[in-house]
Design an enzyme around this catalytic site. Structure first.
Site, mmCIF file in Angstrom:
data_model
loop_
_atom_site.group_PDB
_atom_site.id
_atom_site.type_symbol
_atom_site.label_atom_id
_atom_site.label_comp_id
_atom_site.label_asym_id
_atom_site.label_seq_id
_atom_site.Cartn_x
_atom_site.Cartn_y
_atom_site.Cartn_z
ATOM 1 N N CYS A 86 -26.252 -25.959 17.585
ATOM 2 C CA CYS A 86 -25.637 -25.827 16.273
ATOM 3 C C CYS A 86 -26.507 -26.561 15.259
ATOM 4 O O CYS A 86 -26.739 -27.760 15.394
ATOM 5 C CB CYS A 86 -24.221 -26.403 16.283
ATOM 6 S SG CYS A 86 -23.440 -26.400 14.651
ATOM 7 N N CYS B 137 -18.112 -28.989 15.086
ATOM 8 C CA CYS B 137 -18.052 -29.042 13.617
ATOM 9 C C CYS B 137 -17.431 -27.821 12.955
ATOM 10 O O CYS B 137 -17.212 -27.821 11.748
ATOM 11 C CB CYS B 137 -19.444 -29.285 13.041
ATOM 12 S SG CYS B 137 -20.550 -27.857 13.132
ATOM 13 N N CYS C 293 -26.940 -17.007 25.694
ATOM 14 C CA CYS C 293 -26.092 -17.377 26.825
ATOM 15 C C CYS C 293 -25.444 -18.714 26.471
ATOM 16 O O CYS C 293 -26.124 -19.736 26.411
ATOM 17 C CB CYS C 293 -26.978 -17.478 28.059
ATOM 18 S SG CYS C 293 -26.109 -17.733 29.591
ATOM 19 N N CYS D 172 -24.534 -29.655 13.439
ATOM 20 C CA CYS D 172 -24.200 -30.936 14.080
ATOM 21 C C CYS D 172 -25.025 -31.242 15.332
ATOM 22 O O CYS D 172 -24.789 -32.239 15.993
ATOM 23 C CB CYS D 172 -22.712 -30.987 14.416
ATOM 24 S SG CYS D 172 -22.242 -29.904 15.784
ATOM 25 N N CYS E 279 -18.439 -23.465 16.386
ATOM 26 C CA CYS E 279 -18.872 -24.673 17.082
ATOM 27 C C CYS E 279 -17.661 -25.553 17.395
ATOM 28 O O CYS E 279 -16.843 -25.843 16.525
ATOM 29 C CB CYS E 279 -19.872 -25.430 16.216
ATOM 30 S SG CYS E 279 -20.416 -26.994 16.943
#
EC number: 1.8.4.12
Length: 131
Positions: A90, A44, A113, A93, A41
């Site tokens: 995510c 984070c 995607c 976060c 990510c």
């Protein structure tokens, strides 16, 4: 007043991850990444996808057939733009990653995607660009 993400991210990264934006197809820096490693990510650092599950879907965004850890990618209905899709984000976060579709390859049949701007890539140590 800017939030913590505006200080950490570029304007485009912020638009994609914090405002559920989408980068233009075939423009993402991770689209043609071929090294072994982990996609994390952008916000984070949570581990999201392994390069082992990446495939060329021809859609213009990095695509994966499975997530790395079930606990790091969340799902919710997205009815924006006059269609119903499943958004992926995510779980650590709440950063918008992209969408998942049921038209991917075996073994899962899923196509995650993902916007390049929502991720960073950590190459497996000692790996070089595959040609």
């Amino acid at each position: 007043m800017p939030d913590k993400w505006q200080d950490k991210l570029t304007e485009e990264e912020y638009r994609v991850t914090r405002q559920a934006g989408t980068e233009r197809p075939f423009t993402g820096v991770l689209l043609n990444e071929t090294r072994d490693g982990i996609y994390i990510c952008k916000c984070c650092g949570a581990q999201l996808f392994s390069a082992d599950t990446k495939f060329d879907a021809g859609c213009g965004w990095p695509s994966f057939y499975d997530q790395l850890a079930d606990s790091n990618v969340g799902f919710r209905e997205d009815s924006s733009h006059g269609m119903v899709r499943t958004e992926i984000f995510c779980s650590q976060c709440d950063a918008h990653l992209g969408h998942v579709f049921p038209d991917g390859p075996a073994p899962t049949g899923q196509r995650y995607c993902v916007n390049s701007r929502s991720m960073d890539f950590t190459a497996q140590q000692g790996d070089t660009v595959k040609g």
